[in-house]
Design an enzyme around this catalytic site. Structure first.
Site, PDB file in Angstrom:
ATOM      1  N   HIS A  32       0.779  -1.197   0.148  1.00 14.29           N
ATOM      2  CA  HIS A  32      -0.009   0.082  -0.104  1.00 14.29           C
ATOM      3  C   HIS A  32       0.938   1.145  -0.125  1.00 14.29           C
ATOM      4  O   HIS A  32       1.834   1.408   0.931  1.00 14.29           O
ATOM      5  CB  HIS A  32      -0.751  -0.092   1.301  1.00 14.29           C
ATOM      6  CG  HIS A  32      -1.794   1.123   1.391  1.00 14.29           C
ATOM      7  ND1 HIS A  32      -3.046   1.060   0.875  1.00 14.29           N
ATOM      8  CD2 HIS A  32      -1.658   2.364   1.570  1.00 14.29           C
ATOM      9  CE1 HIS A  32      -3.707   2.263   0.698  1.00 14.29           C
ATOM     10  NE2 HIS A  32      -2.870   3.198   1.354  1.00 14.29           N
ATOM     11  N   GLN A  57      -4.655  -6.451  -5.611  1.00 14.13           N
ATOM     12  CA  GLN A  57      -4.821  -7.373  -4.424  1.00 14.13           C
ATOM     13  C   GLN A  57      -6.326  -6.822  -3.695  1.00 14.13           C
ATOM     14  O   GLN A  57      -6.542  -5.581  -3.619  1.00 14.13           O
ATOM     15  CB  GLN A  57      -3.952  -6.982  -3.382  1.00 14.13           C
ATOM     16  CG  GLN A  57      -3.941  -7.947  -2.370  1.00 14.13           C
ATOM     17  CD  GLN A  57      -2.924  -7.696  -1.120  1.00 14.13           C
ATOM     18  OE1 GLN A  57      -2.966  -6.577  -0.357  1.00 14.13           O
ATOM     19  NE2 GLN A  57      -2.007  -8.310  -0.926  1.00 14.13           N
ATOM     20  N   TYR A  71      -5.919 -10.244   8.862  1.00 15.39           N
ATOM     21  CA  TYR A  71      -7.083  -9.537   8.092  1.00 15.39           C
ATOM     22  C   TYR A  71      -8.352 -10.593   8.042  1.00 15.39           C
ATOM     23  O   TYR A  71      -7.984 -11.626   8.399  1.00 15.39           O
ATOM     24  CB  TYR A  71      -6.417  -9.126   6.845  1.00 15.39           C
ATOM     25  CG  TYR A  71      -5.548  -8.213   6.618  1.00 15.39           C
ATOM     26  CD1 TYR A  71      -5.564  -7.117   7.467  1.00 15.39           C
ATOM     27  CD2 TYR A  71      -4.493  -8.419   5.579  1.00 15.39           C
ATOM     28  CE1 TYR A  71      -4.535  -6.030   7.291  1.00 15.39           C
ATOM     29  CE2 TYR A  71      -3.548  -7.352   5.645  1.00 15.39           C
ATOM     30  CZ  TYR A  71      -3.656  -6.235   6.423  1.00 15.39           C
ATOM     31  OH  TYR A  71      -2.396  -5.452   6.244  1.00 15.39           O
ATOM     32  N   HIS A 112       0.064  -8.905  11.680  1.00 15.66           N
ATOM     33  CA  HIS A 112       0.723  -7.739  12.038  1.00 15.66           C
ATOM     34  C   HIS A 112       0.866  -7.778  13.556  1.00 15.66           C
ATOM     35  O   HIS A 112       1.773  -6.858  14.029  1.00 15.66           O
ATOM     36  CB  HIS A 112      -0.357  -6.796  11.604  1.00 15.66           C
ATOM     37  CG  HIS A 112      -0.246  -6.283  10.393  1.00 15.66           C
ATOM     38  ND1 HIS A 112       0.940  -6.184   9.666  1.00 15.66           N
ATOM     39  CD2 HIS A 112      -1.219  -6.180   9.371  1.00 15.66           C
ATOM     40  CE1 HIS A 112       0.689  -5.623   8.336  1.00 15.66           C
ATOM     41  NE2 HIS A 112      -0.478  -5.953   7.931  1.00 15.66           N
ATOM     42  N   ARG A 136      12.553 -10.570   2.680  1.00 14.89           N
ATOM     43  CA  ARG A 136      14.040 -10.124   2.656  1.00 14.89           C
ATOM     44  C   ARG A 136      14.668 -10.990   1.583  1.00 14.89           C
ATOM     45  O   ARG A 136      15.847 -11.689   1.718  1.00 14.89           O
ATOM     46  CB  ARG A 136      14.427 -10.788   4.015  1.00 14.89           C
ATOM     47  CG  ARG A 136      13.962  -9.952   5.213  1.00 14.89           C
ATOM     48  CD  ARG A 136      14.771  -8.565   5.167  1.00 14.89           C
ATOM     49  NE  ARG A 136      16.002  -8.601   5.599  1.00 14.89           N
ATOM     50  CZ  ARG A 136      16.908  -8.314   4.977  1.00 14.89           C
ATOM     51  NH1 ARG A 136      16.961  -7.829   3.612  1.00 14.89           N
ATOM     52  NH2 ARG A 136      18.410  -8.435   5.384  1.00 14.89           N
ATOM     53  N   GLN A 176      11.892   2.520   6.876  1.00 13.54           N
ATOM     54  CA  GLN A 176      11.800   4.114   7.385  1.00 13.54           C
ATOM     55  C   GLN A 176      10.966   4.769   6.467  1.00 13.54           C
ATOM     56  O   GLN A 176      10.146   5.787   6.907  1.00 13.54           O
ATOM     57  CB  GLN A 176      13.026   4.743   7.444  1.00 13.54           C
ATOM     58  CG  GLN A 176      13.612   4.347   8.820  1.00 13.54           C
ATOM     59  CD  GLN A 176      15.110   5.010   9.108  1.00 13.54           C
ATOM     60  OE1 GLN A 176      16.099   4.303   8.921  1.00 13.54           O
ATOM     61  NE2 GLN A 176      15.238   6.216   9.067  1.00 13.54           N
TER      62      GLN A 176
HETATM   63  P1  NAP Z   1      18.407  11.754  18.094  1.00 14.40           P
HETATM   64  O1  NAP Z   1      17.542  10.617  17.533  1.00 14.40           O
HETATM   65  O2  NAP Z   1      18.156  13.096  18.087  1.00 14.40           O
HETATM   66  O3  NAP Z   1      18.439  11.414  19.704  1.00 14.40           O
HETATM   67  C1  NAP Z   1      19.432  12.113  20.335  1.00 14.40           C
HETATM   68  C2  NAP Z   1      19.138  11.873  21.994  1.00 14.40           C
HETATM   69  O4  NAP Z   1      20.034  12.510  22.793  1.00 14.40           O
HETATM   70  C3  NAP Z   1      17.735  11.891  22.598  1.00 14.40           C
HETATM   71  O5  NAP Z   1      17.664  10.679  23.323  1.00 14.40           O
HETATM   72  C4  NAP Z   1      17.813  13.001  23.443  1.00 14.40           C
HETATM   73  O6  NAP Z   1      16.806  12.797  24.376  1.00 14.40           O
HETATM   74  C5  NAP Z   1      19.238  13.074  23.925  1.00 14.40           C
HETATM   75  N1  NAP Z   1      19.600  14.482  23.969  1.00 14.40           N
HETATM   76  C6  NAP Z   1      19.479  15.483  23.256  1.00 14.40           C
HETATM   77  N2  NAP Z   1      20.308  16.525  23.347  1.00 14.40           N
HETATM   78  C7  NAP Z   1      20.792  16.261  24.712  1.00 14.40           C
HETATM   79  C8  NAP Z   1      21.677  17.040  25.682  1.00 14.40           C
HETATM   80  N3  NAP Z   1      21.878  18.154  25.492  1.00 14.40           N
HETATM   81  N4  NAP Z   1      22.011  16.396  26.695  1.00 14.40           N
HETATM   82  C9  NAP Z   1      21.605  14.957  26.920  1.00 14.40           C
HETATM   83  N5  NAP Z   1      20.938  14.341  25.940  1.00 14.40           N
HETATM   84  C10 NAP Z   1      20.423  14.827  25.007  1.00 14.40           C
HETATM   85  O7  NAP Z   1      19.747  11.709  17.481  1.00 14.40           O
HETATM   86  P2  NAP Z   1      20.649  10.152  17.471  1.00 14.40           P
HETATM   87  O8  NAP Z   1      20.353   9.195  18.074  1.00 14.40           O
HETATM   88  O9  NAP Z   1      22.037  10.688  17.454  1.00 14.40           O
HETATM   89  O10 NAP Z   1      20.270   9.673  15.837  1.00 14.40           O
HETATM   90  C11 NAP Z   1      20.478  10.790  14.766  1.00 14.40           C
HETATM   91  C12 NAP Z   1      19.444  10.634  13.562  1.00 14.40           C
HETATM   92  O11 NAP Z   1      19.856   9.213  12.980  1.00 14.40           O
HETATM   93  C13 NAP Z   1      18.248  10.609  14.180  1.00 14.40           C
HETATM   94  O12 NAP Z   1      17.113  11.035  13.146  1.00 14.40           O
HETATM   95  C14 NAP Z   1      17.728   9.097  14.181  1.00 14.40           C
HETATM   96  O13 NAP Z   1      16.465   8.777  13.928  1.00 14.40           O
HETATM   97  C15 NAP Z   1      18.764   8.584  13.020  1.00 14.40           C
HETATM   98  N6  NAP Z   1      18.955   7.110  13.395  1.00 14.40           N
HETATM   99  C16 NAP Z   1      18.132   6.222  13.114  1.00 14.40           C
HETATM  100  C17 NAP Z   1      18.427   4.901  13.473  1.00 14.40           C
HETATM  101  C18 NAP Z   1      17.314   3.902  12.971  1.00 14.40           C
HETATM  102  O14 NAP Z   1      17.390   2.793  13.289  1.00 14.40           O
HETATM  103  N7  NAP Z   1      16.168   4.386  12.399  1.00 14.40           N
HETATM  104  C19 NAP Z   1      19.483   4.666  14.035  1.00 14.40           C
HETATM  105  C20 NAP Z   1      20.467   5.374  13.999  1.00 14.40           C
HETATM  106  C21 NAP Z   1      20.344   6.865  13.851  1.00 14.40           C
HETATM  107  P3  NAP Z   1      16.444  13.724  25.871  1.00 14.40           P
HETATM  108  O15 NAP Z   1      16.391  15.191  25.116  1.00 14.40           O
HETATM  109  O16 NAP Z   1      15.037  13.111  26.206  1.00 14.40           O
HETATM  110  O17 NAP Z   1      17.455  13.595  26.562  1.00 14.40           O
HETATM  111 FE1  SF4 Z   2      13.378  -0.776   1.584  1.00  9.83          FE
HETATM  112 FE2  SF4 Z   2      13.939   0.812   3.510  1.00  9.83          FE
HETATM  113 FE3  SF4 Z   2      13.286   1.679   0.724  1.00  9.83          FE
HETATM  114 FE4  SF4 Z   2      11.647   0.448   2.568  1.00  9.83          FE
HETATM  115  S1  SF4 Z   2      12.505   2.577   2.751  1.00  9.83           S
HETATM  116  S2  SF4 Z   2      11.953   0.083   0.617  1.00  9.83           S
HETATM  117  S3  SF4 Z   2      12.704  -0.771   3.639  1.00  9.83           S
HETATM  118  S4  SF4 Z   2      15.314   0.626   1.711  1.00  9.83           S
END
Ligand code: NAP
Ligand code: SF4
Length: 679
Positions: free
Chosen positions: A32, A106, A172, A258, A294, A345
């Site tokens: 979707h 579908q 579903y 789900h 996958r 994402q």
């Molecule tokens: P983030 O998602 O913005 O998280 C930063 C963390 O630090 C928050 O938990 C925040 O929580 C804390 N923080 C912020 N300022 C602070 C301060 N001055 N003092 C203490 N704590 C503080 O940043 P990130 O973890 O570095 O990730 C960066 C980006 O990459 C994000 O957009 C994230 O979504 C992305 N990313 C995604 C994935 C995924 O698997 N989808 C994996 C890695 C990274 P509090 O303010 O509540 O303390």
């Molecule tokens: Fe694949 Fe991530 Fe693109 Fe979705 S967003 S199609 S999971 S690479």
């Protein structure tokens, strides 16, 4: 296209269905997108599917369309000729783009997951993930639902589809008849399994009778529903055989509901993890079977087919990530495939947030009429400074369009933050993204300058027309007393392995990186994403014996971390609440099982020899940590841009350097691609 590619003989082999032929074994699976409901969505859907059809996919299955109002979660319905007429745009576009490509619609009846007041189910059992309980169907109601499925298929036929796929899995409507916890009936549609599958079988029989013999009729079953007390293997085989007898052309296998507590499509799931289940069913039925989940590269699809696990391979997200997936496979250009990294994402997370689907690695997905990389007439000399996700995406798109691009990178390899992500257990797919960009640098003849820190003087001397500053971010250092203590380390040093991590660890910041670091330092042994046995043990799946649902009575084998880890945040919200909707729960569950502590609503007081002093609920707490890892977000690195502006040079910021807050690879690649398409 002929099957003259010896690398993928199985994948490229036509499948004769008797009345028609699917030209190869690849299917773009149902997803979707949100285009189904938006203004002008059918025009955009037509372009989206036609582009895939023109690039050698064998068959396309559309996103789910509801057969009636009670099945609609506010989404598209197909119940009248007027609605069918709108779909003509899509079917005509696909058949014009490639007359030998099939497209099936579908039919998706969410049943108790429709989340509307009129929603129906065999019994009034509320799903764990639904807002309220469904209305129990009486006999007349059941007849109506069957008739509506049949009518929906007929309308799809009128709309020019080559067939329909009826989804009977995922929690579903049809699947809820098949499982005891959701079917409590004691009439002809409940009790014995024969009664429980009557609804599915009647839908298929009546649909087949209505649409005639020369119409593809696919039925999607949950071949392993991952439910405690779900379907037994004997029931799945019984259902498969009965569906065949009732007139299906193809059986498609699905592996979850789900509400199941086993990840089946996230990046931590090994490639082709579930195809052996399809393979076992294939031996029991006489119709072709589709497998999925996958399978994200042609060699994976070929191996699945070669070992006899399936007749057809369904790939939904990989076709979002690269519309030319199958063309590149045929032409031996598989190293140019932009591989789906299974992050969810920009696709499923968007769907569950009610946003339009796209793709993290390919922002053109579902935007084919909006974002196009047209050749330039006036090529510019462009310097891109920083080869992280934003810089790589910009350089690739700009060079593809004909600009002369020089890409500067201060370190010895491209990738930026991707190089950190790829080392996290379960995120190994990032290697594919780096392979893709390395190949794009060659294909589009980008002048890559590694180990080169670009500066204003050099850029000026080179006489570039435009400079893209994609210098990324620097980790934020929070203002906490004792932050310079020797036990404080940055997440970058931990992920790169250049600073040792002790046994008692406090992690400041619980965003995506805080979770990644927790995963890394709590993990022992082989990554489950690389070893199906490890994955199966961790999540409690028994592929060998296939107990009910594949999981009943199987305890996940959790290896507790030998570290004492606490993940902290200041916000009062649940730790991990900001992670992806479809994957966040897997990370929370994994870490909790390993014994990682999570604390919210904390206030950082100081760091000293004793550890990290915090306040929680106003009460002082000492975390006796020997290592304190800072994962507190990032600040942008913009100095170069400021200096270029002072010199009057044409420059733009992109990615983390533009906006570090909430920045992720999705936003960076999206922004960079649009900017590079416009210059
Ligand atoms: P983030 O998602 O913005 O998280 C930063 C963390 O630090 C928050 O938990 C925040 O929580 C804390 N923080 C912020 N300022 C602070 C301060 N001055 N003092 C203490 N704590 C503080 O940043 P990130 O973890 O570095 O990730 C960066 C980006 O990459 C994000 O957009 C994230 O979504 C992305 N990313 C995604 C994935 C995924 O698997 N989808 C994996 C890695 C990274 P509090 O303010 O509540 O303390
Ligand atoms: Fe694949 Fe991530 Fe693109 Fe979705 S967003 S199609 S999971 S690479």
């Amino acid at each position: 296209m002929q099957n003259d590619n010896m690398k993928y003989p199985k994948l490229l082999e036509p499948l004769d269905l008797g009345f028609t032929t699917i030209k190869n074994r690849s299917i773009m699976g149902s997803m979707h997108t949100g285009l189904e409901e938006m203004d002008g969505g059918f025009e955009r859907m037509a372009a989206y599917f036609a582009e895939r059809a023109a690039n050698n996919i064998g068959m396309i299955i559309t996103g789910g369309i509801a057969p009636n109002a009670e099945a609609s979660a506010g989404g598209a319905i197909m119940s009248s000729e007027e609605e069918a007429a709108k779909h003509r745009l899509v079917t005509d576009a696909v058949h014009e783009a490639a007359p030998d490509v099939k497209i099936c619609m579908q039919i998706l009846h969410p049943g108790p997951l429709a989340n509307n007041r009129a929603m129906v189910a065999p019994s009034a059992v509320r799903s764990r993930i639904a807002r309220h309980a469904p209305n129990e169907l009486d006999k007349a109601g059941i007849r109506k639902q069957i008739d509506d499925h049949v009518n929906c298929a007929l309308m799809a036929q009128k709309a020019g589809y080559d067939g329909v796929e009826i989804i009977g899995s995922a929690g579903y409507l049809i699947s809820t008849f098949l499982v005891r916890k959701t079917n409590l009936r004691d009439d002809d549609y409940g009790g014995s399994f024969e009664n429980m599958m009557r609804f599915a079988i009647e839908i298929v029989e009546k649909t087949r009778a209505a649409v005639g013999e020369d119409f593809i009729l696919i039925f999607r079953i949950a071949a392993m529903d991952m439910l405690d007390g779900g379907m037994s293997w004997e029931e799945i085989v019984t259902l498969g055989k009965a569906l065949e007898k009732a007139g299906v052309t193809i059986i498609s296998t699905h592996f979850t509901w789900h509400e199941s507590a086993v990840p089946t499509i996230a990046t931590m799931v090994p490639r082709a993890a579930f195809t052996s289940v399809t393979g076992r069913l294939r031996k029991e039925v006489g119709v072709p079977v589709i497998t999925s989940n996958r399978i994200n590269m042609p060699d994976v699809a070929e191996a699945v087919l070669a070992r006899g696990d399936a007749d057809l391979v369904s790939m939904a997200r990989p076709l979002l990530a690269d519309s030319e997936f199958m063309r590149k496979a045929v032409e031996g250009r598989e190293d140019e495939i932009n591989t789906c990294i299974a992050c969810n994402q920009a696709c499923l997370d968007h769907t569950f947030m009610g946003k339009l689907t796209t793709c993290l690695v390919n922002p053109r997905a579902c935007h084919e009429t909006i974002l196009n990389y047209e050749p330039v007439t006036d090529a510019k000399r462009i310097a891109v400074v920083g080869a992280g996700p934003a810089g790589l995406a910009y350089a690739t798109v700009a060079a593809q369009r004909g600009h002369a691009v020089t890409l500067f990178e201060a370190s010895s390899e491209i990738g930026g933050q991707f190089n950190l992500a790829k080392t996290i257990p379960g995120k190994e797919e990032f290697y594919e993204t780096l392979r893709y960009f390395n190949r794009m640098i060659e294909v589009h003849e980008i002048d890559l300058c590694l180990d080169t820190r670009a500066d204003v003087a050099g850029l000026k001397a080179e006489g570039f027309d435009h400079v893209i500053v994609s210098t990324g971010i620097k980790p934020r250092t929070p203002d906490i007393e004792g932050i310079d203590h020797e036990k404080v380390v940055s997440y970058i040093d931990v992920i790169k392995g250049v600073r040792p991590v002790g046994k008692k660890v406090a992690i400041i910041g619980a965003g995506g990186i805080g979770f990644d670091v927790s995963e890394l330092i709590s993990h022992a042994g082989v990554s489950g994403a690389l070893d199906r046995d490890v994955f199966a043990a961790e999540w409690g799946v028994d592929f060998e014996n296939h107990p009910r649902g594949g999981v009943t009575g199987v305890e996940p084998k959790v290896v507790k971390s030998d570290r004492e880890i606490t993940l902290l945040q200041r916000k009062d919200s649940r730790v991990g609440a900001g992670l992806g909707k479809t994957t966040g729960w897997t990370h929370r569950m994994t870490l909790t099982r390993r014994g990682v502590g999570m604390m919210n609503g904390v206030e950082y007081v100081k760091i000293d020899d004793d550890g990290l002093h915090i306040l929680q609920g106003g009460q002082p707490v000492l975390l006796e940590a020997d290592t304190i890892i800072i994962c507190a977000g990032q600040d942008p690195l913009r100095e170069l841009h400021d200096d270029l502006q002072k010199e009057g040079m044409s420059s733009e910021l992109v990615g983390g350097a533009f906006e570090a807050m909430e920045l992720d690879a999705k936003a960076a690649i999206n922004q960079a691609s649009y900017m590079a398409a416009a210059i």
